[in-house]
Design a protein around this motif. Structure first.
Motif, short mmCIF file in Angstrom:
data_model
loop_
_atom_site.label_atom_id
_atom_site.label_comp_id
_atom_site.label_asym_id
_atom_site.label_seq_id
_atom_site.Cartn_x
_atom_site.Cartn_y
_atom_site.Cartn_z
N ASN A 169 98.71 6.03 -74.52
CA ASN A 169 99.07 6.99 -73.48
C ASN A 169 100.28 7.84 -73.85
O ASN A 169 100.46 8.93 -73.32
CB ASN A 169 99.36 6.26 -72.17
CG ASN A 169 98.10 5.69 -71.53
OD1 ASN A 169 96.99 6.08 -71.88
ND2 ASN A 169 98.27 4.77 -70.60
N PRO B 93 100.72 10.74 -64.54
CA PRO B 93 99.33 11.20 -64.59
C PRO B 93 99.16 12.69 -64.25
O PRO B 93 98.30 13.35 -64.83
CB PRO B 93 98.62 10.34 -63.54
CG PRO B 93 99.45 9.12 -63.40
CD PRO B 93 100.86 9.50 -63.73
N GLN C 79 85.65 8.24 -74.14
CA GLN C 79 86.70 7.54 -74.87
C GLN C 79 87.10 6.24 -74.17
O GLN C 79 87.37 5.23 -74.83
CB GLN C 79 87.91 8.44 -75.06
CG GLN C 79 88.96 7.80 -75.94
CD GLN C 79 89.85 8.82 -76.57
OE1 GLN C 79 89.44 9.57 -77.46
NE2 GLN C 79 91.06 8.88 -76.10
N ILE D 162 92.23 13.49 -63.09
CA ILE D 162 91.96 13.74 -64.52
C ILE D 162 92.96 12.94 -65.37
O ILE D 162 92.57 12.32 -66.37
CB ILE D 162 92.03 15.25 -64.84
CG1 ILE D 162 90.91 16.02 -64.09
CG2 ILE D 162 91.93 15.50 -66.34
CD1 ILE D 162 89.49 15.76 -64.55
N GLY D 163 94.24 12.93 -64.98
CA GLY D 163 95.24 12.16 -65.71
C GLY D 163 94.90 10.67 -65.74
O GLY D 163 94.97 10.02 -66.78
N ASN D 164 94.50 10.14 -64.58
CA ASN D 164 94.16 8.71 -64.52
C ASN D 164 92.85 8.38 -65.21
O ASN D 164 92.63 7.26 -65.64
CB ASN D 164 94.12 8.25 -63.05
CG ASN D 164 95.52 8.06 -62.48
OD1 ASN D 164 96.45 7.70 -63.20
ND2 ASN D 164 95.67 8.34 -61.20
N LEU E 149 86.87 12.41 -72.04
CA LEU E 149 87.83 11.37 -71.64
C LEU E 149 87.09 10.08 -71.25
O LEU E 149 87.50 8.97 -71.59
CB LEU E 149 88.70 11.87 -70.48
CG LEU E 149 89.56 13.11 -70.78
CD1 LEU E 149 90.25 13.59 -69.51
CD2 LEU E 149 90.58 12.82 -71.87
N PRO F 235 94.34 17.17 -60.83
CA PRO F 235 95.01 16.73 -62.06
C PRO F 235 95.36 15.24 -62.07
O PRO F 235 95.31 14.60 -63.13
CB PRO F 235 96.29 17.58 -62.09
CG PRO F 235 95.99 18.77 -61.26
CD PRO F 235 94.97 18.36 -60.25
N VAL F 236 95.69 14.67 -60.92
CA VAL F 236 96.01 13.23 -60.88
C VAL F 236 94.77 12.42 -61.26
O VAL F 236 94.86 11.44 -62.01
CB VAL F 236 96.50 12.79 -59.48
CG1 VAL F 236 96.66 11.28 -59.43
CG2 VAL F 236 97.80 13.46 -59.14
N ALA G 248 92.10 9.88 -68.00
CA ALA G 248 92.47 9.94 -69.43
C ALA G 248 93.24 8.71 -69.89
O ALA G 248 93.03 8.23 -71.00
CB ALA G 248 93.30 11.19 -69.68
N MET G 249 94.11 8.18 -69.01
CA MET G 249 95.10 7.19 -69.46
C MET G 249 94.57 5.76 -69.41
O MET G 249 94.08 5.29 -68.38
CB MET G 249 96.36 7.30 -68.60
CG MET G 249 97.07 8.64 -68.77
SD MET G 249 98.39 8.89 -67.56
CE MET G 249 99.71 7.96 -68.34
N LEU G 250 94.72 5.06 -70.52
CA LEU G 250 94.36 3.64 -70.58
C LEU G 250 95.15 2.88 -69.52
O LEU G 250 96.31 3.19 -69.26
CB LEU G 250 94.68 3.08 -71.96
CG LEU G 250 93.74 3.51 -73.10
CD1 LEU G 250 94.32 3.12 -74.45
CD2 LEU G 250 92.37 2.88 -72.92
N ARG H 215 94.59 2.85 -66.36
CA ARG H 215 94.58 3.50 -65.05
C ARG H 215 93.15 3.78 -64.60
O ARG H 215 92.25 3.87 -65.42
CB ARG H 215 95.38 4.80 -65.10
CG ARG H 215 96.87 4.52 -65.27
CD ARG H 215 97.66 5.79 -65.40
NE ARG H 215 99.07 5.51 -65.51
CZ ARG H 215 99.92 5.48 -64.49
NH1 ARG H 215 99.49 5.74 -63.27
NH2 ARG H 215 101.19 5.23 -64.68
N LEU I 146 85.63 18.40 -70.66
CA LEU I 146 86.89 17.63 -70.77
C LEU I 146 86.76 16.23 -70.16
O LEU I 146 86.97 15.24 -70.87
CB LEU I 146 88.04 18.43 -70.13
CG LEU I 146 89.34 17.64 -70.00
CD1 LEU I 146 90.01 17.42 -71.34
CD2 LEU I 146 90.30 18.34 -69.04
#
Lengths: 365, 365
Positions: free
Chosen positions: B242, B196, A253, A199-201, A250, A196-197, A203-205, A207, A246
């Motif tokens: 974000n 994240p 994007q 995947i989160g990073n 991301l 998840p970390v 996704a996030m601009l 990072r 998924l």
């Protein structure tokens, strides 16, 4: 969805002689590029730019739909050739690492049970690793093993300094808690990029994930190597799995595509897909995407690989993509074949992630 | 983008008497619902269902575009009233917690500098917390403080068992590394949901984040309370920040909408937006979205809140949304006002996240 089966494709072409004209081409490229960058994919943070909005500066695209004659044939995006170039670049880097510091990257796979598909994928990873000089380790556990046994194997590889990438071959038998076990995977050895970390990073601009999941990373690299500009394009991803759809959406994007995901609850998916300049399909439904789903001139990337029994094929089955290839080649401007498209790129990206992980661990640049 | 300014709205209505008819309505609802569930939003994992694809079962939607007469007026989605109901539910739960175990939830804010906007938002969080019985703590640091001072404040709240939610008021002064400092935030006190790991778990099927970011969570709750079905709808999110656009798109997808994100590089954004059954806009550009962006009958949720100087208003400015409200009310089937739409819901969700965090910490159900 049988996404992991993409690795099967690789088995076919990996038997070929390793040093080819494309190997030499890649080698000459690495001489030109002093940074020894194997991939064309840039870091994600380097792509970040401010979303400056003004009512007056709304982007407008008035390009008309491309016309194709009845004799039009789409360009084939040959993942096999590209992956070979990348693998030869990896092999050179592994060699340089060994000569410089006496170390090589290590990849470990934990396989529970004896599923035919899983055995094939693991064998491909083994062959791929060893061909580029990556050390390959494997733990095979019986189908009825306990959660504790899997966790112990994970822990052992986590603590092993000669292992830089760990793969828990999925799916696990039902009695094992996949989410819980995956959560124990050391973040800096998560070469599949499914934590998840990561995947989160992704996704996030602003990072950067430690690892980008291999199939989406391979698709982007394939597009970039084909000279396809992603920024501002309308991209549609079919499928929203944690391992392909998924992260693919991301990543597109982060490359500034305008992204839509189609899933099983999407109404009129054909019409949604028809809007796509870039269509990436990972539904795992053979021939789901036919002519009326495709905008003329679209770029079509087929991640789907469903094995279909075929006694005439070497392993008793052949792979079918999500896209009607015949129809797509008459409408699209470019299309990936199945096999020989995304599959080889996925394995190459796994090897690349493992190399990058080892470079980080050894502070080798 | 001035998304955090949504909290400003809340200031206006929070001055009103707390016990109203809606408080009583919420109270009677909590008597009917034995689970003491304050929100209508379900757990995300409970929404998960297999994406079963077959070529034959492709969903088709042949519903025709709704016709509106010149006298059509869209329904106003009153976030102010809904938020009041939610806050009264939270107040009752905090009271129950205090009476049962002698504890209340605690929310801590770290504010660096004296920016007018930030001071306003923090004041609103303080008033909101105290009205529902949540203990509010604050650390104010000077504009020129060191990274170490911010980290020490974070650490102190992380270790404080009476604090269940920590907010680092953004933006930070430029000399401080926002990403690095945010990374130090204890995951189980990340009531803003920006870590994240929380974003990764929000994105991934089969996983549940500890906290959902407040504005997206508030938008979904607003839709659900308005009886709007999200599953299968075409949702378009304008903006990919974000803190709003990205988590909004991920959350809509978990609710089985077909989601597209529009950003500054999207071509023909008006045409893309015009496809939306549900349009959520968080661009921070006043009046960006006008009539030709809206599909007749669309649901329009306006997250944009740009402060515009206005000496006639109480605080010297008023808030303008992304949507031309007058035009939207003639075309859309429902629209949120600015102020009084998403803003109050955002503050209510922050209080809800803090309550949930305290319940987890005290194992109180």
């Amino acid at each position: 969805m049988k996404v992991q089966s993409v690795a099967v494709l690789w088995q076919i072409w990996s038997r070929k002689s390793f040093v080819t004209s494309s190997t030499l081409r890649a080698f000459s490229t690495s001489l030109i590029n002093p940074s020894n960058s194997i991939l064309m994919s840039p870091s994600l943070v380097s792509l970040d730019c401010p979303d400056t909005w003004t009512s007056g500066s709304v982007q407008s695209d008035r390009s008309s739909v491309q016309k194709y004659t009845s004799k039009h044939v789409a360009q084939i995006l040959d993942g096999k050739v590209m992956a070979e170039e990348i693998r030869s670049g990896i092999a050179l880097e592994v060699k340089r690492m060994k000569e410089s510091i006496g170390q090589v990257p290590g990849l470990a796979v934990i396989l529970v049970g004896q599923q035919r598909d899983s055995l094939t994928y693991v064998r491909n990873k083994k062959i791929g690793s060893e061909e580029v000089g990556i050390k390959f380790l494997m733990t095979m556990l019986p189908d009825n093993c306990t959660e504790n046994e899997v966790c112990k194997a994970l822990q052992s590889y986590s603590e092993n300094p000669s292992v830089h990438g760990i793969i828990l071959q999925l799916p696990l038998p039902r009695h094992l808690d996949e989410g819980k076990i995956l959560g124990l995977l050391t973040l800096d050895k998560d070469v599949d990029g499914f934590h998840p970390v990561n995947i989160g990073n992704l996704a996030m601009l602003g990072r950067e994930p430690l690892f980008i999941p291999c199939t989406p990373k391979g698709c982007i690299e394939l597009l970039l190597r084909s000279g396809i500009d992603i920024k501002g394009k309308k991209a549609v991803v079919i499928g929203r799995s944690n391992i392909v759809g998924l992260p693919m959406s991301l990543l597109l994007q982060r490359h500034h595509a305008t992204v839509t995901i189609i899933h099983a609850y999407t109404k009129n998916p054909d019409k949604v897909a028809h809007e796509a300049d870039i269509l990436i399909t990972a539904a795992g439904v053979p021939n789901l995407v036919c002519r009326n789903w495709l905008k003329p001139g679209a770029i079509v990337v087929d991640v789907g690989t469903t094995p279909v029994e075929d006694p005439e094929c070497e392993h008793g089955y052949r792979l079918i993509g999500d896209v009607c290839f015949e129809e797509a080649s008459k409408v699209a401007s470019a299309v990936t074949p199945v096999p020989g498209g995304v599959g080889p790129m996925t394995v190459a990206m796994l090897l690349h992630n493992t190399l990058e992980s080892a470079k980080r661990a050894f502070k080798f640049s």
